[in-house]
Design a protein around this motif. Structure first.
Motif, short mmCIF file in Angstrom:
data_model
loop_
_atom_site.label_atom_id
_atom_site.label_comp_id
_atom_site.label_asym_id
_atom_site.label_seq_id
_atom_site.Cartn_x
_atom_site.Cartn_y
_atom_site.Cartn_z
N GLU A 151 0.98 -1.15 0.03
CA GLU A 151 -0.01 -0.03 -0.04
C GLU A 151 0.90 1.15 -0.06
O GLU A 151 1.91 1.39 0.68
N LEU A 152 0.44 2.18 -0.72
CA LEU A 152 1.07 3.47 -0.54
C LEU A 152 0.24 4.52 0.45
O LEU A 152 -0.97 4.49 0.13
N ILE A 153 0.90 4.97 1.55
CA ILE A 153 0.16 5.81 2.51
C ILE A 153 0.40 7.17 2.05
O ILE A 153 1.33 7.60 1.94
N PRO A 154 -0.89 7.85 2.10
CA PRO A 154 -0.78 9.28 1.65
C PRO A 154 -0.25 10.05 2.80
O PRO A 154 -0.34 9.95 3.86
N SER A 155 0.82 10.90 2.34
CA SER A 155 1.55 11.48 3.26
C SER A 155 1.81 12.96 2.72
O SER A 155 2.21 13.85 3.67
N SER A 156 1.51 13.29 1.70
CA SER A 156 1.58 14.78 1.31
C SER A 156 0.42 15.56 1.08
O SER A 156 -0.62 14.62 0.69
N ALA A 157 0.27 16.69 0.75
CA ALA A 157 -0.89 17.51 0.49
C ALA A 157 -1.28 17.15 -0.90
O ALA A 157 -2.77 16.85 -1.04
N GLN A 158 -0.38 16.82 -1.83
CA GLN A 158 -0.82 16.29 -3.21
C GLN A 158 -1.40 14.91 -2.96
O GLN A 158 -2.80 14.86 -3.63
N ASP A 159 -0.88 13.92 -2.39
CA ASP A 159 -1.28 12.74 -2.04
C ASP A 159 -3.17 13.06 -1.51
O ASP A 159 -3.94 12.43 -2.04
N LEU A 160 -3.02 13.79 -0.52
CA LEU A 160 -4.55 13.79 0.27
C LEU A 160 -5.38 14.48 -0.64
O LEU A 160 -6.76 14.36 -0.84
N SER A 161 -4.86 15.49 -1.61
CA SER A 161 -5.72 16.01 -2.58
C SER A 161 -6.41 15.22 -3.62
O SER A 161 -7.66 14.89 -3.79
N GLU A 162 -5.68 14.09 -3.98
CA GLU A 162 -6.18 13.17 -5.04
C GLU A 162 -6.96 12.21 -4.13
O GLU A 162 -7.85 11.75 -4.67
N LEU A 163 -6.53 11.87 -2.85
CA LEU A 163 -7.48 11.20 -1.99
C LEU A 163 -8.85 11.75 -2.05
O LEU A 163 -9.88 11.17 -2.11
N LEU A 164 -8.85 13.11 -1.58
CA LEU A 164 -10.25 13.63 -1.29
C LEU A 164 -11.04 13.43 -2.81
O LEU A 164 -12.08 13.37 -2.66
N MET A 165 -10.25 13.55 -3.79
CA MET A 165 -11.14 13.71 -5.23
C MET A 165 -11.87 12.07 -5.33
O MET A 165 -13.04 12.29 -5.76
N GLY A 166 -11.18 11.19 -4.92
CA GLY A 166 -11.59 10.09 -4.80
C GLY A 166 -12.73 9.54 -3.68
O GLY A 166 -13.62 8.81 -4.06
N VAL A 167 -12.77 9.83 -2.60
CA VAL A 167 -13.25 9.60 -1.68
C VAL A 167 -14.41 10.69 -1.00
O VAL A 167 -15.39 10.46 -0.24
N GLY A 168 -14.06 12.06 -1.20
CA GLY A 168 -14.88 13.15 -0.91
C GLY A 168 -15.78 13.67 -1.69
O GLY A 168 -16.93 14.08 -1.38
N TYR A 169 -15.30 13.71 -2.91
CA TYR A 169 -15.95 14.49 -3.98
C TYR A 169 -17.10 13.54 -4.53
O TYR A 169 -17.37 12.41 -4.62
N PRO A 170 -18.36 14.06 -4.83
CA PRO A 170 -19.41 13.26 -5.59
C PRO A 170 -18.98 12.80 -6.84
O PRO A 170 -18.96 13.87 -7.98
N TRP A 171 -19.12 11.61 -7.10
CA TRP A 171 -18.79 11.07 -8.48
C TRP A 171 -19.94 10.08 -8.81
O TRP A 171 -20.31 9.33 -7.79
N GLY A 172 -20.40 9.89 -9.88
CA GLY A 172 -21.40 8.92 -10.08
C GLY A 172 -22.85 9.44 -9.38
O GLY A 172 -22.94 10.39 -8.96
N ASN A 173 -23.44 8.44 -8.61
CA ASN A 173 -24.65 8.49 -8.07
C ASN A 173 -24.25 8.39 -6.48
O ASN A 173 -25.14 7.80 -5.71
N ASP A 174 -23.42 9.23 -6.17
CA ASP A 174 -22.90 9.11 -4.73
C ASP A 174 -23.91 9.69 -3.52
O ASP A 174 -23.77 9.30 -2.45
N HIS A 175 -24.64 10.38 -4.18
CA HIS A 175 -25.72 11.18 -2.98
C HIS A 175 -26.74 9.86 -2.87
O HIS A 175 -27.07 10.09 -1.60
N GLY A 176 -27.07 9.27 -3.76
CA GLY A 176 -28.28 8.37 -3.55
C GLY A 176 -29.48 8.79 -3.12
O GLY A 176 -30.25 8.07 -2.41
N ILE A 177 -29.59 10.06 -3.96
CA ILE A 177 -31.14 10.77 -3.80
C ILE A 177 -31.71 10.68 -5.10
O ILE A 177 -32.61 11.44 -5.29
#
Length: 481
Positions: free
Chosen positions: A32-58
């Motif tokens: 595993e690559l552990i996110p440790s930089s601001a850039q890592d966490l920015s890309e992490l957020l894009m994947g798990v915090g931003y709405p993509w697809g039908n993520d709202h479920g509404i």
């Protein structure tokens, strides 16, 4: 960063969220690559915090308001079989989230309650790590700002699904505030509606402050300051804090005042409204969730009450919607209807197809002003209409009802009208349902001020958190006339 690393980052955050383990990211693994930089966490957020697809479920919320009607021009039994799973949402049944086969966003673990919290946990995963990440202060602040703004966004959806409107009873039960990944999910009680909104506002206010001089609209799908101010004005609108709403909307408009002249457009396909081809778009994200049901299948159509809102000179009728037809090959019958087409066809009806547009800021400010009996509200309405209605002549004043009607015309399917209905007059709505091609149509009525304007918490979610209490709407019964 390669796709492999990006996927590993997303997997790391989701595992962190599921494990509720605060020291997850301290554990090392050769795989595993552990996110440790601001850039890592920015890309992490894009994947798990931003709405993509039908993520709202509404998606189901677009079946529950007064903008849609079932289309029975197609009479094959296969149509009714497909539509049968939508019955509970379309007719406001309190057990809609607990049926074995039901609408998108209601089924099992993939209900809107769980889906929103999954994204909140993604935001929390980033927020838990960002202060210790490598990178300069500006880059860390930007990631933190985005995570805070997104967390406020998801909580706004949760509170408008499962909590009473703020202006009705701010001390009523809202939803649990989970602000750290390590919070135990099975024993956290509901915060009040007021506490939830206080957090929603404080998160996005801090986010705006952290963005510093980065105040422009970006087209990289990251949330930005003009979009944040527009969302802040939305939050204050729903709280009935009119002066603060107008102030936030004014900031958004100051940063990006442009409105698209839609009077010259020929169709919904020329310049898609919810795309960066439109200068009004501040932030583009997620699927066009209405597309699940208000689509070329024509199982549902625009309601007569929505269509009647537009007069012949209002070009939004051509820019927001497209007339369509479909042949039922089993019967040879032709169905006619309208399809919502605010998303970009270049994406083939997929993500991203939703947007926050500056038009909302104008409408938020207009409503806030008219509720304070300020005549300046007419300026925002006139400006919007000049860019929508062919040959429009300015009016000298507007009423609250006229502003709310303009809001319905402009923001249809941008985000759930259900939210506006529940914060204003909670009107009675009638939906006509047929269970088969040969059955008699039955009218179902959502009553004025119906308890179902605050949805029951899904039983699956209640089972995982013993401290949760259920909403009274869970016992509200059938709505058949």
């Amino acid at each position: 960063m390669t796709n492999k690393i990006y996927i590993a980052l997303c997997a790391a955050a989701m595992a962190l969220a599921v494990s509720s383990c605060g020291d997850f990211l301290e554990e090392k693994s050769q795989d595993e690559l552990i996110p440790s930089s601001a850039q890592d966490l920015s890309e992490l957020l894009m994947g798990v915090g931003y709405p993509w697809g039908n993520d709202h479920g509404i998606d189901y919320l677009y079946l529950m308001d007064d903008n849609v009607a079932a289309n029975y021009d197609i009479s094959s039994e296969s149509t009714y079989t497909w539509m049968s799973r939508l019955f509970a949402a379309f007719t406001w049944q309190p057990n809609m989230a607990d049926l074995p086969e039901t609408a998108t966003g209601l089924e099992g673990e993939n209900n809107s309650y769980n889906l929103c919290y999954t994204r909140i946990m993604g935001c929390n995963a980033v927020l838990d790590q960002i202060d210790e990440a490598s990178g300069n202060t500006e880059s860390r602040n930007k990631v933190k700002a985005e995570a805070l703004a997104l967390r406020s966004y998801w909580y706004f959806y949760l509170i408008n699904l499962y909590g009473e409107p703020y202006t009705d009873n701010p001390q009523s039960p809202g939803v649990p505030l989970k602000l750290k990944v390590a919070i135990e999910e099975n024993s956290i009680a509901r915060n009040t509606v007021a506490e939830c909104y206080d957090r929603i506002v404080s998160d996005i206010t801090e986010a705006i402050s952290l963005m510093g001089s980065n105040t422009g609209v970006t087209t990289d799908y990251h949330i930005n300051v003009p979009a944040m101010y527009t969302l802040l004005s939305r939050y204050y609108l729903y709280m009935g804090q009119w002066e603060k709403c107008a102030s936030a909307a004014s900031e958004a408009i100051r940063l990006n005042p442009a409105l698209l002249d839609m009077t010259t457009l020929s169709s919904a396909f020329e310049i898609p409204v919810n795309s960066f081809k439109n200068p009004e778009t501040l932030w583009q994200f997620g699927n066009a969730e209405y597309e699940t049901y208000i689509s070329y299948d024509l199982h549902f159509n625009l309601s007569e009450s929505l269509l009647s809102c537009y007069d012949a000179a209002d070009n939004r009728l051509n820019v927001f919607y497209s007339q369509a037809s479909r042949t039922d090959w089993s019967t040879g019958e032709m169905a006619q209807g309208f399809v919502v087409y605010k998303h970009d066809s270049d994406w083939n009806n997929v993500s991203p197809g939703s947007a926050v547009r500056i038009a909302e800021a104008y409408l938020n400010r207009a409503e806030a002003l008219v509720r304070q009996n300020k005549t300046e509200a007419v300026n925002d309405i006139n400006r919007l209409r000049r860019n929508r209605i062919i040959g429009y002549v300015d009016v000298s004043s507007v009423t609250l009802d006229e502003v709310l009607l303009e809001r319905r015309r402009e923001l249809s399917f941008d985000y759930p009208r259900w939210f506006d209905l529940r914060r204003t007059n909670k009107p009675a709505i009638e939906h006509v349902w047929k269970s088969s091609a040969t059955s008699t149509a039955v009218t179902y009525t959502l009553r004025e001020n119906d308890t179902m304007y605050t949805l029951p918490i899904p039983g699956e979610s209640l089972s995982h958190n013993t401290a949760l209490t259920q909403n009274s709407s869970a016992n509200s019964g059938t709505r058949a006339n």
